[in-house]
Each structure stands twice: as structure tokens, then as C-alpha cells.
Enzyme design. Structure first.
Site, PDB file in Angstrom:
ATOM      1  N   ASP A   1      37.874   7.713 -72.276  1.00  0.00           N
ATOM      2  CA  ASP A   1      39.095   7.970 -73.039  1.00  0.00           C
ATOM      3  C   ASP A   1      40.206   8.346 -72.072  1.00  0.00           C
ATOM      4  O   ASP A   1      39.967   8.546 -70.881  1.00  0.00           O
ATOM      5  CB  ASP A   1      38.891   9.015 -74.140  1.00  0.00           C
ATOM      6  CG  ASP A   1      38.270  10.310 -73.641  1.00  0.00           C
ATOM      7  OD1 ASP A   1      37.990  10.422 -72.438  1.00  0.00           O
ATOM      8  OD2 ASP A   1      38.075  11.219 -74.465  1.00  0.00           O
TER       9      ASP A   1
ATOM     10  N   PHE B   1      41.823   4.656 -65.980  1.00  0.00           N
ATOM     11  CA  PHE B   1      41.772   5.172 -64.610  1.00  0.00           C
ATOM     12  C   PHE B   1      43.132   5.281 -63.925  1.00  0.00           C
ATOM     13  O   PHE B   1      43.239   5.861 -62.850  1.00  0.00           O
ATOM     14  CB  PHE B   1      40.834   4.335 -63.722  1.00  0.00           C
ATOM     15  CG  PHE B   1      39.386   4.430 -64.127  1.00  0.00           C
ATOM     16  CD1 PHE B   1      38.646   5.575 -63.866  1.00  0.00           C
ATOM     17  CD2 PHE B   1      38.768   3.374 -64.781  1.00  0.00           C
ATOM     18  CE1 PHE B   1      37.311   5.673 -64.249  1.00  0.00           C
ATOM     19  CE2 PHE B   1      37.427   3.457 -65.159  1.00  0.00           C
ATOM     20  CZ  PHE B   1      36.701   4.607 -64.888  1.00  0.00           C
TER      21      PHE B   1
ATOM     22  N   TYR C   1      43.211  10.040 -69.804  1.00  0.00           N
ATOM     23  CA  TYR C   1      43.440  11.346 -69.184  1.00  0.00           C
ATOM     24  C   TYR C   1      44.154  12.241 -70.193  1.00  0.00           C
ATOM     25  O   TYR C   1      44.992  11.781 -70.971  1.00  0.00           O
ATOM     26  CB  TYR C   1      44.298  11.207 -67.936  1.00  0.00           C
ATOM     27  CG  TYR C   1      43.652  10.436 -66.808  1.00  0.00           C
ATOM     28  CD1 TYR C   1      42.433  10.834 -66.258  1.00  0.00           C
ATOM     29  CD2 TYR C   1      44.274   9.314 -66.266  1.00  0.00           C
ATOM     30  CE1 TYR C   1      41.860  10.145 -65.208  1.00  0.00           C
ATOM     31  CE2 TYR C   1      43.703   8.614 -65.211  1.00  0.00           C
ATOM     32  CZ  TYR C   1      42.493   9.024 -64.689  1.00  0.00           C
ATOM     33  OH  TYR C   1      41.918   8.337 -63.650  1.00  0.00           O
TER      34      TYR C   1
ATOM     35  N   HIS D   1      29.429   6.068 -61.672  1.00  0.00           N
ATOM     36  CA  HIS D   1      30.810   6.415 -62.011  1.00  0.00           C
ATOM     37  C   HIS D   1      31.522   6.988 -60.786  1.00  0.00           C
ATOM     38  O   HIS D   1      30.906   7.672 -59.958  1.00  0.00           O
ATOM     39  CB  HIS D   1      30.809   7.440 -63.148  1.00  0.00           C
ATOM     40  CG  HIS D   1      32.133   7.598 -63.812  1.00  0.00           C
ATOM     41  ND1 HIS D   1      33.124   8.435 -63.319  1.00  0.00           N
ATOM     42  CD2 HIS D   1      32.657   7.023 -64.921  1.00  0.00           C
ATOM     43  CE1 HIS D   1      34.184   8.367 -64.105  1.00  0.00           C
ATOM     44  NE2 HIS D   1      33.934   7.517 -65.073  1.00  0.00           N
TER      45      HIS D   1
END
Length: 214
Positions: free
Chosen positions: A66, A79, A68, A188
Site C-alpha cells: 500500500d 515504491f 507510503y 523484499h
């Protein structure tokens, strides 16, 4: 204030899928929440990833969770943060691997808009969030919408590279026909896990022969 709407190119692409019928209810939930809380990204940027990457330009998809949730960070691209905003830790690690993988410098820009304009769909699974409350809109149904988008891309195109970082994103592999598309799964880029296999994984050179500059 600019209103959120899915670009017509994507509406045409998604015709006949469940995705389009979900949008009015989702946006109604977001609009109601905006009356009570600060919601990111700002109105008008919820579908920014789709605006910058039309379906006919698709080359790769990077899937995030989701947006920031701190001030000035979210601008509709997974990102990415706008130029002038400090890169969050995951983005800094992405830049390190990008530079190492492709033999380039660490980028000065923190925005990934050029990736998006070059055919990289930077797709969060959930497209909105309350300020300072990660995961707060996961009950809205956004994942049903973005899963339908991923399924439609898988069905209606071929030769797309899907980059799935972390266990959350890797669950999306079941939506992708791997006989038609390339799936690149890995650790990740979060500082909690990046040193357990993200660094050195070379996802960018695996995905495209000519990964775009930032």
C-alpha cells in the site's frame, strides 16, 4: 480539486473484467474517509500509475503493498516518492541494487516516474491509506480490483515481466500465466530482509534487456 478516475485506455483494456464495476464503491469509500482523515495519495493521484503507463506500453509490472503513509511521500506509484522527498529505506535499497545490477550510478532523483513512462507499471495492491496508518485501507476491497487488473494483464497481453518482492507480492504469482509472462520473485527490499537475498538478485537485468533510467 482534481477527481480520481481510471484513464480511458485502461477502462477500454479492462472492459469485460470485474475490475471496472468495483471502482465506484472503492472511490466512495475513499471519499468518505477523506472527510474524516488525511488520506494518501492526494485526490487526483490514486490512479497515477495507470495514467503514466497505458496498457499498450506495458513492459513490466512491479507490485507493492500500500502507499507510503507519511506526509508528501505517496504520489500514486509503488515504491516511488516525489523529487525533493527523502527516499524511504526500501527505495534506497532498490537504488543500490539497481546501480549494482545495471552498472549505473545511484540515482539523484527519488521519483520513479520515468520508469512508469517507460512501460513499468508501479502497482500497489492497495491504492490508498490513512496518514500514519499502514494497511488502514486493506478492508476497502482494493486488492480485489488490483488482482483483477493483474489477471487481465496476464490474460490479454504476453511477454510482460512481473517483479514480485516479498511474500505478499509473491502470492500474486497465481494470477499470472507463466507460460506467457516472466515472473521474477525475490526478497523484499525492506531493511528487514534486503540482506537476505535482495542484494545481488539482479531483478532489473532479468526483467528487461534495456531497463530504463530513473
Amino acid at each position: 480539486m482534481k477527481q480520481d478516475s481510471l484513464p480511458e485506455t485502461w477502462q477500454t483494456f479492462l472492459a469485460g473484467t470485474p475490475a471496472l464495476e468495483m471502482i465506484p464503491e472503492l472511490l466512495a469509500k475513499v471519499d468518505a474517509r477523506r472527510q474524516e482523515n488525511c488520506v494518501y495519495p492526494p485526490a487526483g493521484l490514486v490512479f497515477r500509475a495507470f495514467e503514466l503507463t497505458p496498457p499498450q506500453a506495458l513492459r513490466a509490472v512491479i507490485i507493492g503493498q500500500d502507499p507510503y503513509h507519511d506526509e508528501n511521500q505517496a504520489h500514486g506509484l509503488a515504491f516511488s516518492v516525489p523529487d525533493g522527498v527523502a527516499a524511504p529505506p526500501s527505495l534506497r535499497n532498490i537504488f543500490k541494487e539497481y546501480a549494482d545490477d545495471l552498472g549505473r550510478d545511484i540515482p539523484a532523483s527519488t521519483s520513479l516516474e520515468n520508469w512508469a513512462r517507460s512501460g513499468i507499471l508501479l502497482l500497489n495492491s492497495v491504492l490508498t491509506v490513512d496518514a500514519h496508518a499502514p494497511g488502514s485501507h486493506r478492508s476497502f476491497g482494493w486488492e480485489n480490483f488490483t488482482d483483477a487488473v493483474i489477471s487481465a494483464i496476464s490474460e490479454k497481453t504476453s511477454g510482460i515481466s512481473f517483479i514480485l518482492w516479498g511474500s505478499f507480492a509473491m502470492k500474486k504469482a497465481k494470477l499470472i500465466n507463466q507460460n506467457k509472462h516472466r515472473v521474477i520473485s525475490g526478497v523484499h527490499p525492506s531493511p528487514l530482509s534486503a540482506y537476505r537475498g535482495f542484494f545481488g538478485s539482479k531483478p532489473f537485468s532479468q526483467a528487461l534487456d534495456d531497463w530504463p533510467e530513473i
